[in-house]
Write a protein that holds these residues in place. Structure first.
Motif, PDB file in Angstrom:
ATOM      1  N   LEU A 152       0.834  -1.205   0.000  1.00  0.00           N
ATOM      2  CA  LEU A 152       0.000   0.000   0.000  1.00  0.00           C
ATOM      3  C   LEU A 152       0.869   1.255   0.000  1.00  0.00           C
ATOM      4  CD1 LEU A 152      -2.814   1.316   0.165  1.00  0.00           C
ATOM      5  CD2 LEU A 152      -2.610   1.153   2.657  1.00  0.00           C
ATOM      6  N   TYR A 153       1.901   1.248   0.823  1.00  0.00           N
ATOM      7  CA  TYR A 153       2.822   2.388   0.878  1.00  0.00           C
ATOM      8  C   TYR A 153       3.419   2.675  -0.503  1.00  0.00           C
ATOM      9  CZ  TYR A 153       7.053   5.060   1.715  1.00  0.00           C
ATOM     10  OH  TYR A 153       8.042   6.017   1.643  1.00  0.00           O
ATOM     11  N   PHE A 154       3.910   1.640  -1.162  1.00  0.00           N
ATOM     12  CA  PHE A 154       4.580   1.851  -2.443  1.00  0.00           C
ATOM     13  C   PHE A 154       3.619   2.281  -3.536  1.00  0.00           C
ATOM     14  CE2 PHE A 154       8.000  -0.577  -0.397  1.00  0.00           C
ATOM     15  CZ  PHE A 154       9.042   0.311  -0.631  1.00  0.00           C
ATOM     16  N   ILE A 155       2.421   1.762  -3.573  1.00  0.00           N
ATOM     17  CA  ILE A 155       1.475   2.194  -4.611  1.00  0.00           C
ATOM     18  C   ILE A 155       0.992   3.612  -4.334  1.00  0.00           C
ATOM     19  CG2 ILE A 155      -0.717   1.319  -3.689  1.00  0.00           C
ATOM     20  CD1 ILE A 155       0.529   1.183  -7.349  1.00  0.00           C
ATOM     21  N   MET A 156       0.859   3.960  -3.058  1.00  0.00           N
ATOM     22  CA  MET A 156       0.453   5.335  -2.720  1.00  0.00           C
ATOM     23  C   MET A 156       1.532   6.342  -3.109  1.00  0.00           C
ATOM     24  SD  MET A 156      -2.602   5.114  -1.496  1.00  0.00           S
ATOM     25  CE  MET A 156      -3.047   6.439  -0.426  1.00  0.00           C
ATOM     26  N   ASN A 157       2.770   5.864  -3.183  1.00  0.00           N
ATOM     27  CA  ASN A 157       3.875   6.731  -3.583  1.00  0.00           C
ATOM     28  C   ASN A 157       4.258   6.536  -5.049  1.00  0.00           C
ATOM     29  OD1 ASN A 157       4.797   8.324  -1.158  1.00  0.00           O
ATOM     30  ND2 ASN A 157       4.618   6.264  -0.303  1.00  0.00           N
ATOM     31  N   GLY A 158       3.401   5.871  -5.809  1.00  0.00           N
ATOM     32  CA  GLY A 158       3.575   5.759  -7.254  1.00  0.00           C
ATOM     33  C   GLY A 158       4.601   4.744  -7.733  1.00  0.00           C
ATOM     34  N   ASN A 159       5.080   3.898  -6.850  1.00  0.00           N
ATOM     35  CA  ASN A 159       6.076   2.911  -7.259  1.00  0.00           C
ATOM     36  C   ASN A 159       5.368   1.588  -7.597  1.00  0.00           C
ATOM     37  OD1 ASN A 159       8.282   1.224  -7.613  1.00  0.00           O
ATOM     38  ND2 ASN A 159       9.466   2.248  -6.019  1.00  0.00           N
ATOM     39  N   VAL A 160       4.874   1.517  -8.829  1.00  0.00           N
ATOM     40  CA  VAL A 160       4.097   0.360  -9.282  1.00  0.00           C
ATOM     41  C   VAL A 160       4.960  -0.901  -9.332  1.00  0.00           C
ATOM     42  CG1 VAL A 160       2.738  -0.580 -11.206  1.00  0.00           C
ATOM     43  CG2 VAL A 160       2.515   1.832 -10.569  1.00  0.00           C
ATOM     44  N   ALA A 161       6.201  -0.783  -9.757  1.00  0.00           N
ATOM     45  CA  ALA A 161       7.078  -1.953  -9.892  1.00  0.00           C
ATOM     46  C   ALA A 161       7.300  -2.644  -8.544  1.00  0.00           C
ATOM     47  CB  ALA A 161       8.405  -1.551 -10.517  1.00  0.00           C
ATOM     48  N   LEU A 189     -11.199 -12.936  -4.770  1.00  0.00           N
ATOM     49  CA  LEU A 189     -10.907 -11.507  -4.902  1.00  0.00           C
ATOM     50  C   LEU A 189      -9.421 -11.280  -5.174  1.00  0.00           C
ATOM     51  CD1 LEU A 189     -13.075 -10.051  -1.977  1.00  0.00           C
ATOM     52  CD2 LEU A 189     -13.604 -10.069  -4.420  1.00  0.00           C
ATOM     53  N   VAL A 190      -8.554 -12.009  -4.465  1.00  0.00           N
ATOM     54  CA  VAL A 190      -7.113 -11.880  -4.667  1.00  0.00           C
ATOM     55  C   VAL A 190      -6.739 -12.331  -6.075  1.00  0.00           C
ATOM     56  CG1 VAL A 190      -4.857 -12.805  -3.976  1.00  0.00           C
ATOM     57  CG2 VAL A 190      -6.468 -12.021  -2.233  1.00  0.00           C
ATOM     58  N   LEU A 191      -7.277 -13.470  -6.486  1.00  0.00           N
ATOM     59  CA  LEU A 191      -6.950 -13.984  -7.818  1.00  0.00           C
ATOM     60  C   LEU A 191      -7.373 -13.014  -8.923  1.00  0.00           C
ATOM     61  CD1 LEU A 191      -7.873 -17.752  -7.317  1.00  0.00           C
ATOM     62  CD2 LEU A 191      -5.574 -16.757  -7.474  1.00  0.00           C
ATOM     63  N   LEU A 192      -8.570 -12.470  -8.813  1.00  0.00           N
ATOM     64  CA  LEU A 192      -9.033 -11.504  -9.823  1.00  0.00           C
ATOM     65  C   LEU A 192      -8.247 -10.196  -9.747  1.00  0.00           C
ATOM     66  CD1 LEU A 192     -12.888 -12.065  -9.763  1.00  0.00           C
ATOM     67  CD2 LEU A 192     -11.299 -12.606 -11.623  1.00  0.00           C
ATOM     68  N   SER A 193      -7.941  -9.758  -8.539  1.00  0.00           N
ATOM     69  CA  SER A 193      -7.131  -8.540  -8.384  1.00  0.00           C
ATOM     70  C   SER A 193      -5.770  -8.721  -9.041  1.00  0.00           C
ATOM     71  CB  SER A 193      -6.947  -8.197  -6.901  1.00  0.00           C
ATOM     72  OG  SER A 193      -8.169  -7.879  -6.309  1.00  0.00           O
ATOM     73  N   PHE A 194      -5.178  -9.892  -8.841  1.00  0.00           N
ATOM     74  CA  PHE A 194      -3.889 -10.187  -9.479  1.00  0.00           C
ATOM     75  C   PHE A 194      -4.007 -10.180 -10.990  1.00  0.00           C
ATOM     76  CE2 PHE A 194      -1.863 -10.981  -5.600  1.00  0.00           C
ATOM     77  CZ  PHE A 194      -0.504 -11.023  -5.870  1.00  0.00           C
ATOM     78  N   TYR A 195      -5.034 -10.813 -11.490  1.00  0.00           N
ATOM     79  CA  TYR A 195      -5.233 -10.867 -12.935  1.00  0.00           C
ATOM     80  C   TYR A 195      -5.332  -9.453 -13.513  1.00  0.00           C
ATOM     81  CZ  TYR A 195      -7.552 -11.360 -17.403  1.00  0.00           C
ATOM     82  OH  TYR A 195      -7.895 -11.235 -18.727  1.00  0.00           O
ATOM     83  N   TYR A 196      -6.195  -8.630 -12.935  1.00  0.00           N
ATOM     84  CA  TYR A 196      -6.360  -7.269 -13.449  1.00  0.00           C
ATOM     85  C   TYR A 196      -5.079  -6.456 -13.301  1.00  0.00           C
ATOM     86  CZ  TYR A 196     -11.395  -8.178 -13.640  1.00  0.00           C
ATOM     87  OH  TYR A 196     -12.632  -8.691 -13.926  1.00  0.00           O
ATOM     88  N   GLY A 197      -4.384  -6.626 -12.180  1.00  0.00           N
ATOM     89  CA  GLY A 197      -3.141  -5.893 -11.971  1.00  0.00           C
ATOM     90  C   GLY A 197      -2.055  -6.296 -12.956  1.00  0.00           C
ATOM     91  N   LEU A 198      -1.890  -7.601 -13.143  1.00  0.00           N
ATOM     92  CA  LEU A 198      -0.858  -8.085 -14.062  1.00  0.00           C
ATOM     93  C   LEU A 198      -1.186  -7.752 -15.513  1.00  0.00           C
ATOM     94  CD1 LEU A 198      -0.052 -11.538 -12.417  1.00  0.00           C
ATOM     95  CD2 LEU A 198       1.342  -9.452 -12.360  1.00  0.00           C
ATOM     96  N   GLN A 199      -2.467  -7.643 -15.822  1.00  0.00           N
ATOM     97  CA  GLN A 199      -2.881  -7.257 -17.177  1.00  0.00           C
ATOM     98  C   GLN A 199      -2.897  -5.732 -17.359  1.00  0.00           C
ATOM     99  OE1 GLN A 199      -3.583  -9.434 -19.796  1.00  0.00           O
ATOM    100  NE2 GLN A 199      -2.680 -10.861 -18.336  1.00  0.00           N
ATOM    101  N   MET A 200      -2.541  -5.028 -16.297  1.00  0.00           N
ATOM    102  CA  MET A 200      -2.548  -3.550 -16.288  1.00  0.00           C
ATOM    103  C   MET A 200      -3.932  -2.977 -16.611  1.00  0.00           C
ATOM    104  SD  MET A 200       0.259  -2.757 -15.003  1.00  0.00           S
ATOM    105  CE  MET A 200       0.171  -0.972 -15.130  1.00  0.00           C
ATOM    106  N   VAL A 233      -5.934  -1.231 -14.907  1.00  0.00           N
ATOM    107  CA  VAL A 233      -5.792  -0.478 -13.665  1.00  0.00           C
ATOM    108  C   VAL A 233      -7.133  -0.119 -13.040  1.00  0.00           C
ATOM    109  CG1 VAL A 233      -4.844   1.641 -12.650  1.00  0.00           C
ATOM    110  CG2 VAL A 233      -3.536   0.379 -14.384  1.00  0.00           C
ATOM    111  N   GLU A 234      -8.087   0.320 -13.842  1.00  0.00           N
ATOM    112  CA  GLU A 234      -9.373   0.730 -13.276  1.00  0.00           C
ATOM    113  C   GLU A 234     -10.108  -0.447 -12.635  1.00  0.00           C
ATOM    114  OE1 GLU A 234     -11.178   3.541 -11.771  1.00  0.00           O
ATOM    115  OE2 GLU A 234      -9.457   4.003 -13.037  1.00  0.00           O
ATOM    116  N   LYS A 235     -10.140  -1.590 -13.308  1.00  0.00           N
ATOM    117  CA  LYS A 235     -10.774  -2.785 -12.731  1.00  0.00           C
ATOM    118  C   LYS A 235     -10.012  -3.241 -11.490  1.00  0.00           C
ATOM    119  CE  LYS A 235     -12.880  -4.783 -16.875  1.00  0.00           C
ATOM    120  NZ  LYS A 235     -12.897  -5.946 -17.780  1.00  0.00           N
ATOM    121  N   HIS A 236      -8.684  -3.190 -11.567  1.00  0.00           N
ATOM    122  CA  HIS A 236      -7.846  -3.578 -10.429  1.00  0.00           C
ATOM    123  C   HIS A 236      -8.153  -2.701  -9.226  1.00  0.00           C
ATOM    124  CE1 HIS A 236      -4.290  -4.984  -8.274  1.00  0.00           C
ATOM    125  NE2 HIS A 236      -3.935  -3.719  -8.084  1.00  0.00           N
TER     126      HIS A 236
END
Length: 190
Positions: A61-70, A143-154, A156-159
């Motif tokens: 959460l900290y890293f995404i809030m600070n824009g570090n997606v990688a 929820l985790v599996l779908l979140s991962f799928y959307y995140g890895l597929q970029m 972003v809005e669905k994720h």
């Protein structure tokens, strides 16, 4: 079309894991004649894995809030892997280990009135945490599996929309996993 396939795949995996956990927890499958000695370390390992996942989720959460997606992505992959290891360890333990009951001081599997009195109202707190932990653990997997799928597929809005629900539930499950261990561990008799 691809999203529909992924949704069905996630549903199938989630149902399969849930059924497997229920079957193994019911202790209807035969056990090996010799129980591996590592079995008795598994509850502590599970608590360590859950605690580590809690810290990693906060770091994510900290890293995404600070824009570090990688870094956010790497931490989440590590958290996912540790959660998978936890699930294997949890299933193995609950398949092989004797049942432990909260408040069972003498380990006979029966909670006497004296043992229930000794456990006091903390017994109700334990059961509330345990029940919410179990229910939400079953809910969070898809929820985790779908979140991962959307995140890895970029996607972003669905994720983002899905993680709005996934993140607090996953964090709750990992934190309460540690709490459940701390509360039940005095009653392990092995």
């Amino acid at each position: 079309m691809k999203d529909k396939f992924i949704f069905r795949f996630v549903a199938a995996i989630s149902i399969l894991v849930f059924v497997l956990v229920v079957i193994l927890s019911m202790k209807i499958l035969p056990k090996p004649e010799v129980i591996p000695s590592v079995l008795y370390f598994l509850p502590k390992l599970n608590a360590i894995l859950n605690g580590t996942c809690s810290v990693l989720l906060l770091a994510s959460l900290y890293f995404i809030m600070n824009g570090n997606v990688a870094i956010h992505k790497r931490i989440n992959i590590l958290t996912f892997v540790l959660s998978a290891v936890f699930l294997l360890s949890y299933v193995g333990f609950h398949w092989l280990a004797p049942e432990t009951r909260y408040g069972d001081l003498d380990g006979n599997g029966i909670i006497s009135p004296a043992e229930a009195a000794a456990a006091g109202s903390l017994r109700y707190v334990y059961f509330f945490i345990l029940i919410t932990h179990i229910i939400l653990a079953a809910v969070v997997l898809p929820l985790v599996l779908l979140s991962f799928y959307y995140g890895l597929q970029m996607q972003v809005e669905k994720h983002r929309k899905l993680v709005h629900w996934t993140y607090p539930i996953w964090l709750y499950v990992t934190v309460t996993g540690v709490i459940v261990y701390l509360l039940i561990s005095p009653y392990y008799h092995f």
